[in-house]
Scaffold this motif. Structure first.
Motif, mmCIF file in Angstrom:
data_model
loop_
_atom_site.group_PDB
_atom_site.id
_atom_site.type_symbol
_atom_site.label_atom_id
_atom_site.label_comp_id
_atom_site.label_asym_id
_atom_site.label_seq_id
_atom_site.Cartn_x
_atom_site.Cartn_y
_atom_site.Cartn_z
ATOM 1 N N ARG A 51 0.822 -1.216 0.000
ATOM 2 C CA ARG A 51 0.000 0.000 0.000
ATOM 3 C C ARG A 51 0.853 1.262 0.000
ATOM 4 O O ARG A 51 0.323 2.366 -0.200
ATOM 5 N N LEU A 52 2.146 1.129 0.202
ATOM 6 C CA LEU A 52 3.026 2.302 0.182
ATOM 7 C C LEU A 52 3.074 2.977 -1.182
ATOM 8 O O LEU A 52 3.677 4.041 -1.324
ATOM 9 N N LYS A 53 2.428 2.374 -2.181
ATOM 10 C CA LYS A 53 2.380 3.002 -3.503
ATOM 11 C C LYS A 53 1.526 4.269 -3.498
ATOM 12 O O LYS A 53 1.616 5.076 -4.429
ATOM 13 N N GLU A 54 0.697 4.439 -2.460
ATOM 14 C CA GLU A 54 -0.164 5.621 -2.384
ATOM 15 C C GLU A 54 0.698 6.861 -2.171
ATOM 16 O O GLU A 54 1.563 6.907 -1.300
ATOM 17 N N LYS A 55 0.434 7.895 -2.975
ATOM 18 C CA LYS A 55 1.228 9.123 -2.896
ATOM 19 C C LYS A 55 0.663 10.133 -1.907
ATOM 20 O O LYS A 55 1.303 11.153 -1.647
ATOM 21 N N LYS A 56 -0.535 9.866 -1.391
ATOM 22 C CA LYS A 56 -1.098 10.771 -0.399
ATOM 23 C C LYS A 56 -0.248 10.741 0.870
ATOM 24 O O LYS A 56 0.113 9.683 1.376
ATOM 25 N N LYS B 102 13.300 -4.164 -4.196
ATOM 26 C CA LYS B 102 13.451 -4.473 -5.616
ATOM 27 C C LYS B 102 12.172 -4.197 -6.397
ATOM 28 O O LYS B 102 12.098 -4.554 -7.572
ATOM 29 N N HIS B 103 11.177 -3.599 -5.760
ATOM 30 C CA HIS B 103 9.878 -3.395 -6.420
ATOM 31 C C HIS B 103 10.017 -2.433 -7.596
ATOM 32 O O HIS B 103 10.857 -1.513 -7.575
ATOM 33 N N LYS B 104 9.187 -2.657 -8.602
ATOM 34 C CA LYS B 104 9.273 -1.820 -9.790
ATOM 35 C C LYS B 104 8.644 -0.449 -9.585
ATOM 36 O O LYS B 104 8.913 0.481 -10.355
ATOM 37 N N ASN B 105 7.797 -0.312 -8.566
ATOM 38 C CA ASN B 105 7.162 0.976 -8.297
ATOM 39 C C ASN B 105 8.126 1.860 -7.509
ATOM 40 O O ASN B 105 8.537 1.513 -6.394
ATOM 41 N N PRO B 106 8.520 3.020 -8.024
ATOM 42 C CA PRO B 106 9.489 3.866 -7.303
ATOM 43 C C PRO B 106 8.971 4.356 -5.961
ATOM 44 O O PRO B 106 9.748 4.511 -5.023
ATOM 45 N N GLN B 107 7.649 4.615 -5.875
ATOM 46 C CA GLN B 107 7.094 5.107 -4.620
ATOM 47 C C GLN B 107 7.227 4.052 -3.523
ATOM 48 O O GLN B 107 7.612 4.359 -2.387
ATOM 49 N N ILE B 108 6.911 2.808 -3.855
ATOM 50 C CA ILE B 108 7.060 1.727 -2.874
ATOM 51 C C ILE B 108 8.518 1.569 -2.471
ATOM 52 O O ILE B 108 8.859 1.401 -1.292
ATOM 53 N N LYS B 109 9.406 1.637 -3.452
ATOM 54 C CA LYS B 109 10.829 1.475 -3.161
ATOM 55 C C LYS B 109 11.331 2.596 -2.248
ATOM 56 O O LYS B 109 12.080 2.354 -1.287
ATOM 57 N N GLN B 110 10.894 3.815 -2.515
ATOM 58 C CA GLN B 110 11.349 4.947 -1.703
ATOM 59 C C GLN B 110 10.856 4.831 -0.257
ATOM 60 O O GLN B 110 11.624 5.042 0.694
ATOM 61 N N GLU B 111 9.581 4.504 -0.064
ATOM 62 C CA GLU B 111 9.045 4.390 1.288
ATOM 63 C C GLU B 111 9.647 3.189 2.025
ATOM 64 O O GLU B 111 9.841 3.238 3.242
ATOM 65 N N THR B 112 9.952 2.129 1.300
ATOM 66 C CA THR B 112 10.575 0.969 1.937
ATOM 67 C C THR B 112 11.988 1.296 2.409
ATOM 68 O O THR B 112 12.423 0.828 3.469
ATOM 69 N N VAL B 113 12.707 2.099 1.641
ATOM 70 C CA VAL B 113 14.043 2.537 2.071
ATOM 71 C C VAL B 113 13.948 3.337 3.372
ATOM 72 O O VAL B 113 14.730 3.139 4.313
ATOM 73 N N LYS B 114 12.975 4.226 3.444
ATOM 74 C CA LYS B 114 12.793 5.005 4.677
ATOM 75 C C LYS B 114 12.483 4.085 5.857
ATOM 76 O O LYS B 114 12.981 4.291 6.973
ATOM 77 N N PHE B 115 11.644 3.084 5.604
ATOM 78 C CA PHE B 115 11.305 2.144 6.679
ATOM 79 C C PHE B 115 12.537 1.367 7.135
ATOM 80 O O PHE B 115 12.752 1.152 8.339
ATOM 81 N N LEU B 116 13.385 0.945 6.206
ATOM 82 C CA LEU B 116 14.606 0.226 6.569
ATOM 83 C C LEU B 116 15.536 1.105 7.397
ATOM 84 O O LEU B 116 16.154 0.645 8.372
ATOM 85 N N ILE B 117 15.634 2.367 7.037
ATOM 86 C CA ILE B 117 16.490 3.289 7.807
ATOM 87 C C ILE B 117 15.967 3.423 9.235
ATOM 88 O O ILE B 117 16.736 3.405 10.207
ATOM 89 N N ARG B 118 14.648 3.551 9.384
ATOM 90 C CA ARG B 118 14.077 3.655 10.734
ATOM 91 C C ARG B 118 14.314 2.369 11.526
ATOM 92 O O ARG B 118 14.563 2.419 12.739
ATOM 93 N N CYS B 119 14.248 1.242 10.852
ATOM 94 C CA CYS B 119 14.517 -0.029 11.541
ATOM 95 C C CYS B 119 15.956 -0.096 12.037
ATOM 96 O O CYS B 119 16.221 -0.532 13.166
ATOM 97 N N LEU B 120 16.894 0.327 11.201
ATOM 98 C CA LEU B 120 18.296 0.304 11.606
ATOM 99 C C LEU B 120 18.562 1.270 12.753
ATOM 100 O O LEU B 120 19.425 1.021 13.603
ATOM 101 N N ARG B 121 17.846 2.369 12.792
ATOM 102 C CA ARG B 121 18.058 3.328 13.871
ATOM 103 C C ARG B 121 17.513 2.828 15.202
ATOM 104 O O ARG B 121 18.085 3.115 16.256
#
Length: 901
Positions: free
Chosen positions: A379-384, A416-435
């Protein structure tokens, strides 16, 4: 006076503590304090009387004389300070209550300070829970100053030790009663305790007692809280004896094998203090009774407002600090389905529900992670922004209930998702997990994360590239620069610089501890002893070789498989316990068996070979077991030789190297098997997910089909009801017509007969006229029916019937026009002459009545449409009609004048 001047110093301290004279007691307290301060350790005999009779301190701390009480409190503090844990645990049950009632409300500052110090020492020496158990009941005392003194002591205790050492929950539960007290001093001290707890817990204290306060009290506390918010996080000022011992041990051990630095104790205390939150303070709440019963029905509604209202009700039910563990599988699956909802408001509220449910369950939510995480990542594909924030917060809460290892696979998959929005939000989530993670990733996980971050640096989107650099920088903060250098080797300087910028600013909770320092190698073995593995014998040194070549004591040392054989073959460590040669060769790779890698390189040097004379002492001689194991067989020489061993290695070292190589091969095979198994499991998971999606789609299609059928059924029911109403209306009309017909028949049956005049008036010309009219219009059935109809009904009507009311004629007799005298017998019609009006014929009309049911369509057709044979039948009927008329005239004697009359 004599008693006052008497010297009581010779009395034992126990007797002086119980003396009736306060001065004697006061002197006894002073002497006891002096003795305690001079004791060398806790086992001194000075403590024995007071440990054997702890009730002595009950009178000392609550002495009736204020001066003596102050000295008694001072002596008890010295007793606790120098007497150790036993002094505290044996006496606190006798002293905490009296101190709360008599010591804390003391009017003299020295006495009050000593009472508070005694309580602090009880907490410091052992723990705070027993002190709170005896101190909190004082808050229900009837004397206000006693309550105020107890609250002031609680404030001091929490200020010195913090909320991690002293449990704040019992105090928070008792505070509302203190806020409702009539005495203003009690309320003021309650505010002080609340503010002190707020310094440590912040907003976590509110769920426990805030709702029980009055709005005015809440406003006053909020004003006090605003001042505290600006202060830094408080630190523990006094430490328990256990903490003091830990800090002393840590300071004495300079960060080595234990991995603890010189300030390890203080760091430990700070980390423990940070863990206090609302979840630890709150009691578990059972939210299942509050969940709407029709939740799933509402979530299946076609209207998005119904779905949103259902989720709002669910959010209100589960929005509590701590949720009691239970079966929430159906709710989590429903929320996962709502993540795919087309309406963003529904998806947002669903994310909020997942957030509060994961926070309320904490570790209990870990079993639902696999169900809810993938739909949220999708669902992270949502731009809202609102949807992304809601789902991101929910993902953080789900991660807090598990760990990085559990979530890493799904995170890396969506990177690895093809949707850039999903990929961008997943990167943010990974950073928060590492922190926020407190565990350092394992070596394989480190490589996976580093490879994913390196791959993200090549993305076309700037936000994703920056996120990849931040992932690597955060990993560097956790592992250290040295550990991350192998993963950054292939990057250019620009990207390395960016990674190091994020490394400088990253804040993490998990840090790689420095590894324990390996102990220095043991000193070299003296001459005549075995050389340690890894050390080469010096040139010309023969003593280690000689030691290695002594087979009488340890013959397996010169054999290549000596290190691995004893654990598997039992007594093969001694030559006398060896198995027969055939079995030994089959196990060690001799002729006729599989060649062992250890066997190929196991031939020792000549000087290290086991001599034969050492074996016969076990009684086996030079049989099969006496032959050298390392002797190569012919088939073994055909096997490919292993990599050459370094020069100078002993046989034991060679055997160990071969064993390590075989272990490495087995490990590689195991890894390959695990990888294949993992890939098969992933394929099964994918297949199951596809099946699940197909089932969901089929279910949705079936639901829509059922709803369509229901709509058709409702319409058919409405049509059936309308048709039924129409049928009932027609039936009522038929009944009305039947009643009218019966009424007409009854009226005609009782009326006077005028058949003679009617028949007389008819005559032959009328019959001809009737024939002509009938033949011309083709109403053969009507003519036939007129022959058989009796004259009973026809003669019952008067001659002036043709000029009666048109509506009555139409309803009762079927006459359409009074002028032409058209009569309807109910089924057939007859058109009469206009001159003579209605003609009552007599018996022919009976035939018309009987046969009119079969003549519905023929009577309304024109003459040209009738077949030619109808003329013949009409002629026959006419002749019969004429004969009947003549007979009637002859019988009744009818005449024309009477008919006209």
């Amino acid at each position: 006076m004599a008693e006052a001047e008497q010297d009581f110093s010779s009395l034992p301290l126990a007797d002086r503590f119980a003396h009736k004279n306060w001065k004697v007691r006061k002197e006894g307290y002073e002497d006891a304090k002096a003795q305690f301060e001079k004791t060398p350790d806790e086992s001194d005999p000075a403590f024995t009387p007071f440990l054997q009779d702890p009730s002595l301190w009950k009178g000392a701390v609550a002495d009736s004389n204020v001066a003596a009480q102050i000295e008694g409190l001072g002596a008890y503090c010295a007793f606790l300070k120098f007497g150790g844990a036993a002094a505290c645990t044996r006496t606190r049950n006798f002293t905490v209550g009296p101190i709360a009632e008599k010591g804390l409300p003391c009017t003299r500052p020295a006495g009050k300070a000593s009472a508070q110090e005694a309580l602090l020492l009880c907490v410091e020496i052992d723990k705070a829970d027993p002190v709170l158990e005896d101190l909190l009941p004082t808050l229900s005392h009837k004397v206000p100053k006693v309550i105020a003194g107890a609250l002031a002591a609680l404030t001091v205790i929490y200020h010195n030790f913090g909320c991690k050492i002293v449990d704040p929950k019992p105090t928070l539960k008792a505070l509302p009663k203190a806020f409702s007290h009539a005495d203003k001093n009690v309320r003021a001290e309650a505010q002080n305790v609340t503010v002190e707890l707020y310094r440590w817990l912040r907003e976590a204290i509110k769920p426990l007692f805030w709702a029980e306060l009055k709005p005015v009290q809440q406003q006053d506390l909020e004003k006090l809280f605003e001042k505290v918010k600006e202060e830094p996080t408080p630190k523990q000022e006094r430490f328990t004896r256990a903490q003091q011992d830990a800090m002393a041990t840590a300071s004495a051990t300079p960060g080595g094998a234990d991995g603890v630095d010189e300030e390890g104790g203080e760091e430990f205390v700070e980390e423990e203090a940070e863990e206090v939150d609302a979840f630890d303070l709150a009691e578990p709440v059972d939210v299942m009774p509050k969940v709407p019963k029709d939740l799933h029905d509402q979530l299946g509604s076609s209207k998005w407002k119904d779905r949103k209202e259902a989720l709002d009700a669910l959010y209100n039910a589960i929005n509590v600090p701590r949720i009691k563990d239970g079966p929430y599988d159906d709710i989590v699956r429903a929320l996962a389905k709502c993540m795919k909802d087309a309406n963003i408001a529904v998806a947002t509220v669903a994310g909020n529900c997942v957030d509060v449910l994961a926070k309320g369950l904490r570790e209990g939510f870990a079993k639902y992670r696999s169900t809810i995480m993938v739909p949220m990542l999708e669902r992270l594909k949502e731009k809202k922004v609102t949807v992304a924030e809601s789902i991101g917060q929910a993902l953080d809460s789900v991660f807090s209930s598990t760990d990085l290892s559990e979530c890493l696979e799904d995170i890396l998959e969506y990177l690895k998702h093809k949707n850039p929005q999903i990929k961008q939000e997943t990167v943010k989530f990974l950073i928060r997990c590492l922190r926020t993670t407190r565990t350092v990733p394992a070596k394989p996980e480190q490589k996976l994360i580093a490879d994913a971050g390196t791959k993200l640096l090549t993305e076309s989107t700037e936000a994703i590239r920056s996120g990849g650099a931040e992932v690597l920088g955060t990993m560097m903060k956790i592992l250290g620069e040295r550990a991350m250098n192998p993963y950054l080797e292939g990057l250019d300087e620009i990207r390395k610089t960016k990674v190091k910028e994020f490394f400088e600013t990253a804040e993490v909770k998990a840090k790689e501890r420095p590894k324990a320092i390996v102990a220095p190698p043991k000193p070299a073995a003296p001459a005549g002893k075995k050389v340690l593995p890894g050390k080469k014998p010096a040139v010309g040194q023969k003593k280690p070789v000689a030691a290695a070549a002594a087979p009488a004591q340890d013959p397996p040392a010169a054999r290549p498989a000596a290190k691995a054989i004893p654990s598997k073959l039992g007594g093969l460590s001694k030559p006398g316990l060896a198995a027969p040669g055939s079995k030994l060769r089959s196990k060690l790779g001799g002729p006729g068996g599989v060649a062992s890698p250890q066997r190929r390189v196991a031939e020792p040097p000549a000087e290290e070979a086991a001599p034969a004379p050492a074996q016969p002492k076990f009684g086996l001689g030079r049989g099969l077991a006496g032959r050298p194991i390392a002797k190569p067989a012919a088939p073994v020489e055909t096997a490919p030789p292993p990599p050459p061993a370094p020069a100078g290695m002993t046989a034991a070292e060679k055997a160990e190297m071969e064993e390590l190589r075989s272990e490495r091969e087995r490990l590689a095979h195991t890894i390959e098997d695990m990888k294949s198994e993992r890939s098969s499991l992933n394929s099964q998971i994918t297949e199951l997910q596809n099946q699940n999606a197909q089932l969901i789609e089929d279910h949705t299609r079936d639901v829509l089909s059922i709803k369509a059928k229901e709509t058709q059924l409702v319409r058919a029911r409405s049509d059936a009801e309308a048709a039924e109403q129409n049928v009932q209306k027609q039936q009522r009309e038929i009944e009305r017509l039947k009643r009218e017909l019966a009424r007409a028949l009854r009226a005609s049956a009782f009326s006077p007969t005028h058949g003679g005049s009617d028949a007389d008036s008819m005559g032959m010309p009328e019959a001809n006229s009737l024939y002509q009219d009938t033949a011309s219009n083709g109403h053969i059935a009507a003519a036939r029916s007129g022959l058989h109809l009796g004259s009973r009904f026809e003669t019952a009507r008067p001659r002036s019937y043709a000029s009666s009311n048109p509506s009555e004629e139409k309803e009762n007799t079927g006459l359409e026009s009074p002028g032409y005298g058209t009569r309807d017998n109910g089924l057939g019609r007859r058109k009469l002459s206009p001159t003579y009006g209605y003609s009552g014929i007599g018996s022919p009309t009976r035939s018309s009545t009987r046969n009119s049911t079969n003549q519905t369509e023929e009577e309304g057709q024109p003459r040209a449409a009738q077949p030619a044979e109808n003329w013949k039948r009409a002629a026959e009927v006419t002749s019969q009609l004429k004969a009947r008329i003549e007979q009637m005239k002859a019988k009744q004697g009818l005449s024309r004048p009477s008919a006209q009359r």
